[in-house]
Design a protein around this motif. Structure first.
Motif, short mmCIF file in Angstrom:
data_model
loop_
_atom_site.label_atom_id
_atom_site.label_comp_id
_atom_site.label_asym_id
_atom_site.label_seq_id
_atom_site.Cartn_x
_atom_site.Cartn_y
_atom_site.Cartn_z
N ALA A 177 0.83 -1.20 0.00
CA ALA A 177 0.00 0.00 0.00
C ALA A 177 0.86 1.25 0.00
O ALA A 177 0.61 2.21 -0.75
N GLU A 178 1.90 1.24 0.81
CA GLU A 178 2.79 2.40 0.88
C GLU A 178 3.55 2.58 -0.42
O GLU A 178 3.67 3.69 -0.95
N ARG A 179 4.03 1.48 -0.96
CA ARG A 179 4.82 1.55 -2.19
C ARG A 179 3.99 2.05 -3.37
O ARG A 179 4.40 2.96 -4.09
N PHE A 180 2.81 1.47 -3.56
CA PHE A 180 1.99 1.84 -4.70
C PHE A 180 1.36 3.21 -4.54
O PHE A 180 1.14 3.93 -5.52
N SER A 181 1.06 3.60 -3.32
CA SER A 181 0.52 4.94 -3.09
C SER A 181 1.52 6.01 -3.50
O SER A 181 1.16 7.05 -4.07
N LYS A 182 2.79 5.76 -3.23
CA LYS A 182 3.83 6.70 -3.61
C LYS A 182 4.03 6.75 -5.11
O LYS A 182 4.38 7.78 -5.68
N ARG A 190 -4.90 6.80 -6.03
CA ARG A 190 -4.22 6.55 -4.76
C ARG A 190 -5.22 6.08 -3.70
O ARG A 190 -4.95 5.15 -2.94
N GLN A 191 -6.38 6.72 -3.68
CA GLN A 191 -7.41 6.33 -2.72
C GLN A 191 -7.92 4.92 -3.00
O GLN A 191 -8.13 4.13 -2.08
N GLU A 192 -8.11 4.61 -4.27
CA GLU A 192 -8.55 3.27 -4.65
C GLU A 192 -7.52 2.22 -4.23
O GLU A 192 -7.88 1.12 -3.78
#
Length: 211
Positions: A177-182, A190-192
């Motif tokens: 989650a952290e990696r892909f959000s960045k 990002r919210q999805e």
């Protein structure tokens, strides 16, 4: 074009009659064409069930290397693309379900992670045919790989079929989650992404994992 390359072209095109004729005329069933790929490799990649059947009946090796760089096996390719009928033929011909190919990937991991939602029917087939749901690749099970990619459908599918929920799967989901959000700039995407990973963690917790 020599006979080996003609066989590969016919296999890739799904031309069953041409494949049968070339084999009858003496084409080597596992011969490699100019692209270093065999007829079985190309037929599996294209999902041509009838051609795969003809080649296997002619003695093609179901455990040979396959892929553009010889990195997997025919079963690995079928698992990646979700070709269940092709995989059934390969398994019947002697393909195994454990880690295989130059990259040593279990087909189950490939089936679970090769698309956004994985290939549930392929996962079910492999499990029915003896795949170990807890087998690891790079210290991750299929469940932990699916969690790392935020694939909630596959996480739920694997849990329903007996995968062990682990604290590592939760940590993989959080790290993913952290990696892909960045990596995602669009706020909606990002919210999805965050929501998808939250669902993964929730599914793991519902299955009994603490963390």
């Amino acid at each position: 074009m020599d006979v080996t390359n003609r066989l590969g072209r016919a296999a890739e095109d799904g031309d069953v009659a041409a494949v049968a004729r070339l084999l009858t005329d003496g084409a080597e069933v596992d011969g490699l064409g100019g692209d270093k790929r065999s007829a079985l490799d190309l037929a599996v990649h294209a999902g041509h069930v009838d051609v795969v059947r003809v080649l296997l009946d002619a003695g093609a090796d179901p455990r040979q290397r396959a892929g553009a760089y010889g990195e997997v096996t025919p079963l690995g390719l079928a698992a990646m693309y979700g070709y269940v009928a092709v995989a059934e033929l390969l398994l019947d011909a002697g393909a195994t379900t454990g880690a295989q190919g130059r990259l040593n990937f279990p087909p189950l991991v490939l089936a679970a992670t090769s698309t956004e939602h994985g290939h549930p029917r392929m996962v079910d087939l492999l499990l029915r045919r003896g795949a170990d749901i807890g087998e690891v690749r790079k210290d991750r099970t299929s469940l932990e790989w699916a969690a790392a990619f935020g694939n909630v459908r596959m996480v739920r599918h694997l849990l329903a079929r007996g995968a062990t929920p682990t604290a590592k799967a939760v940590s993989e989901a959080r790290a993913g989650a952290e990696r892909f959000s960045k990596a995602v700039r669009d706020e909606q995407r990002r919210q999805e992404t965050r929501e998808a990973y939250a669902l993964v963690v929730a599914a793991l917790r519902d299955a009994g994992v603490v963390g």
